[in-house]
Motif scaffolding. Structure first.
Motif, PDB file in Angstrom:
ATOM      1  N   SER A   1       0.823  -1.212   0.000  1.00  0.00           N
ATOM      2  CA  SER A   1       0.000   0.000   0.000  1.00  0.00           C
ATOM      3  C   SER A   1       0.854   1.258   0.000  1.00  0.00           C
ATOM      4  O   SER A   1       0.551   2.229  -0.698  1.00  0.00           O
ATOM      5  CB  SER A   1      -0.917   0.022   1.225  1.00  0.00           C
ATOM      6  OG  SER A   1      -1.805  -1.050   1.187  1.00  0.00           O
ATOM      7  N   MET A   2       1.927   1.243   0.775  1.00  0.00           N
ATOM      8  CA  MET A   2       2.788   2.436   0.858  1.00  0.00           C
ATOM      9  C   MET A   2       3.474   2.727  -0.467  1.00  0.00           C
ATOM     10  O   MET A   2       3.587   3.866  -0.889  1.00  0.00           O
ATOM     11  CB  MET A   2       3.882   2.246   1.917  1.00  0.00           C
ATOM     12  CG  MET A   2       3.461   2.552   3.319  1.00  0.00           C
ATOM     13  SD  MET A   2       4.818   2.295   4.468  1.00  0.00           S
ATOM     14  CE  MET A   2       5.584   3.916   4.492  1.00  0.00           C
ATOM     15  N   LEU A   3       3.962   1.671  -1.117  1.00  0.00           N
ATOM     16  CA  LEU A   3       4.786   1.862  -2.309  1.00  0.00           C
ATOM     17  C   LEU A   3       4.014   1.732  -3.614  1.00  0.00           C
ATOM     18  O   LEU A   3       4.561   2.024  -4.678  1.00  0.00           O
ATOM     19  CB  LEU A   3       5.952   0.867  -2.296  1.00  0.00           C
ATOM     20  CG  LEU A   3       7.037   1.172  -1.267  1.00  0.00           C
ATOM     21  CD1 LEU A   3       8.065   0.058  -1.214  1.00  0.00           C
ATOM     22  CD2 LEU A   3       7.726   2.492  -1.592  1.00  0.00           C
TER      23      LEU A   3
ATOM     24  N   GLU B   1       9.579   2.861   8.816  1.00  0.00           N
ATOM     25  CA  GLU B   1       9.026   4.203   8.653  1.00  0.00           C
ATOM     26  C   GLU B   1       7.651   4.328   9.295  1.00  0.00           C
ATOM     27  O   GLU B   1       7.307   5.364   9.845  1.00  0.00           O
ATOM     28  CB  GLU B   1       8.947   4.576   7.162  1.00  0.00           C
ATOM     29  CG  GLU B   1      10.199   5.230   6.641  1.00  0.00           C
ATOM     30  CD  GLU B   1      10.641   6.439   7.462  1.00  0.00           C
ATOM     31  OE1 GLU B   1       9.872   7.399   7.600  1.00  0.00           O
ATOM     32  OE2 GLU B   1      11.768   6.406   7.984  1.00  0.00           O
TER      33      GLU B   1
ATOM     34  N   ASP C   1      12.889  -3.495   1.256  1.00  0.00           N
ATOM     35  CA  ASP C   1      11.802  -2.508   1.152  1.00  0.00           C
ATOM     36  C   ASP C   1      10.765  -2.711   2.254  1.00  0.00           C
ATOM     37  O   ASP C   1      10.256  -1.748   2.822  1.00  0.00           O
ATOM     38  CB  ASP C   1      11.108  -2.615  -0.214  1.00  0.00           C
ATOM     39  CG  ASP C   1      11.835  -1.811  -1.291  1.00  0.00           C
ATOM     40  OD1 ASP C   1      12.771  -1.070  -0.944  1.00  0.00           O
ATOM     41  OD2 ASP C   1      11.471  -1.948  -2.468  1.00  0.00           O
TER      42      ASP C   1
ATOM     43  N   ASN D   1       8.240   4.677  12.894  1.00  0.00           N
ATOM     44  CA  ASN D   1       8.849   5.988  13.104  1.00  0.00           C
ATOM     45  C   ASN D   1       7.791   7.102  13.083  1.00  0.00           C
ATOM     46  O   ASN D   1       7.775   7.982  13.951  1.00  0.00           O
ATOM     47  CB  ASN D   1       9.894   6.218  11.997  1.00  0.00           C
ATOM     48  CG  ASN D   1      10.758   7.417  12.241  1.00  0.00           C
ATOM     49  OD1 ASN D   1      11.086   7.740  13.388  1.00  0.00           O
ATOM     50  ND2 ASN D   1      11.149   8.101  11.185  1.00  0.00           N
ATOM     51  N   MET D   2       6.890   7.030  12.114  1.00  0.00           N
ATOM     52  CA  MET D   2       5.868   8.076  12.006  1.00  0.00           C
ATOM     53  C   MET D   2       4.855   7.985  13.147  1.00  0.00           C
ATOM     54  O   MET D   2       4.423   9.015  13.675  1.00  0.00           O
ATOM     55  CB  MET D   2       5.165   7.993  10.642  1.00  0.00           C
ATOM     56  CG  MET D   2       6.033   8.471   9.503  1.00  0.00           C
ATOM     57  SD  MET D   2       5.135   8.631   7.934  1.00  0.00           S
ATOM     58  CE  MET D   2       4.927   6.918   7.460  1.00  0.00           C
TER      59      MET D   2
ATOM     60  N   ASP E   1      12.232  -1.529   5.515  1.00  0.00           N
ATOM     61  CA  ASP E   1      12.322  -0.071   5.457  1.00  0.00           C
ATOM     62  C   ASP E   1      10.937   0.547   5.665  1.00  0.00           C
ATOM     63  O   ASP E   1      10.757   1.483   6.477  1.00  0.00           O
ATOM     64  CB  ASP E   1      12.902   0.310   4.083  1.00  0.00           C
ATOM     65  CG  ASP E   1      13.261   1.779   3.975  1.00  0.00           C
ATOM     66  OD1 ASP E   1      12.901   2.558   4.875  1.00  0.00           O
ATOM     67  OD2 ASP E   1      13.899   2.166   2.977  1.00  0.00           O
ATOM     68  N   ALA E   2       9.935   0.002   4.964  1.00  0.00           N
ATOM     69  CA  ALA E   2       8.566   0.535   5.079  1.00  0.00           C
ATOM     70  C   ALA E   2       8.040   0.370   6.503  1.00  0.00           C
ATOM     71  O   ALA E   2       7.478   1.312   7.079  1.00  0.00           O
ATOM     72  CB  ALA E   2       7.648  -0.180   4.086  1.00  0.00           C
TER      73      ALA E   2
END
Lengths: 178, 126
Positions: free
Chosen positions: A75-77, A94, A87, A97-98, A90-91
């Motif tokens: 969904s993010m990418l 993030e 990926d 993190n958010m 990493d996703a």
């Protein structure tokens, strides 16, 4: 270290997570209450965590199965993620993190200023977390020492979210530094 | 010819920012990417003709705030605008970034409208 209660953080965790998903991840999610879970009872495929340090130390972590990590990444990418790869990690980092960054601003008055670490993502199968390996276990144990030293006495505040039959937990643990 | 340097340790976030900039109709001819402040300084030294730098705060090796201080100390003939794009959203952090030389501030997560409003001062919109 003094244990602090943090039941009243649930609403902030829900709103922070909803904010991240509604703006950056085109995926409908629904929150479903909260519960406490001893960390030696946690078993998951993907752990994405960010630690806090300051007057209080803590960890915010996403615990999820492989399927929902792939769904979030897709969904993010805007791609079809099929395997846990760089990926995906990493996703998921993030996302944690958010959520942590948004939450930090909401809980500032209660917990004071806190510094966020860079996210750490661990992926495998049936991962668990605890402070000591004290015997044989089918699960892979991971010791998390960033911010809060996790041990079998620690309980995580878990806030579950679901999306089209899949679910993930946003976990939170915090302690006041003496 | 507009050139934007994206500085974020997350390659996924760099991709998302690029996609959102394109989707909101802002015109960028070239994106250059860096994974931390040190790489970003190298990119600036390689090519100072940048129109905008989008900068994360928390990164390994050299943080965003260390980078912007180092950038401003170079005293480049053309001042490159820097917009922080970060999860750090407290007033203290925003003030610290601006005092260190950042021009704009966007907190992650952000909506398409917030992105366009913040970057619209620096990039042309179709």
């Amino acid at each position: 270290m003094t244990t602090t209660t943090y039941d009243d953080v649930v609403e902030d965790i829900v709103s922070s997570t909803n904010e991240v998903f509604s703006t950056m991840i085109p995926m409908e999610i629904t929150s479903d209450g909260s519960f406490y879970q001893k960390e030696d009872m946690i078993s998951t495929d993907v752990i994405s965590l960010v630690s806090f340090t300051g007057e209080h130390s803590g960890i915010l972590a996403i615990f999820c199965c492989k399927e929902i990590a792939l769904k979030i990444t897709s969904s993010m990418l805007g791609i079809e993620a099929a395997e846990i790869d760089h990926d995906t990690k990493d996703a998921m980092g993030e996302v944690a993190n958010m959520i942590a960054g948004t939450l930090k601003n909401k809980i500032f008055e209660k917990f004071g200023a806190m510094h966020l670490s860079v996210p750490i993502v661990i992926a495998g199968e049936s991962l668990s977390i605890r402070s000591a390996t004290d015997g044989s276990n089918d699960q892979q144990d991971i010791k998390i020492t960033s911010g809060v030293t996790c041990n079998s006495q620690s309980s995580w505040l878990m806030t579950p979210f679901s999306s089209n039959g899949s679910s993930f937990n946003v976990g939170f643990v915090v302690k006041k530094n003496d | 010819m507009s050139k934007v340097l994206l500085v974020d340790d997350s390659a996924v976030m760099r991709k998302i920012i690029q996609r959102n900039i394109k989707e909101t109709g802002m015109i960028v001819d070239e994106f250059i990417e860096a994974g931390d402040g040190k790489q970003a300084l190298d990119k600036v030294n390689d090519d100072g003709a940048l129109d905008l730098i989008l900068l994360d705060w928390n990164m390994p090796n050299m943080s965003g705030i260390e980078f912007v201080k180092a950038l401003r100390s170079l005293n480049l003939p053309n001042r490159i605008p820097v917009v922080m794009v970060t999860t750090e959203g407290s007033e203290t952090k925003v003030s610290e970034a601006k005092e260190s030389g950042a021009d704009g501030y966007l907190t992650k997560p952000f909506t398409a409208d917030q992105l366009r409003d913040t970057l619209g001062d620096y990039l042309l919109i179709k």
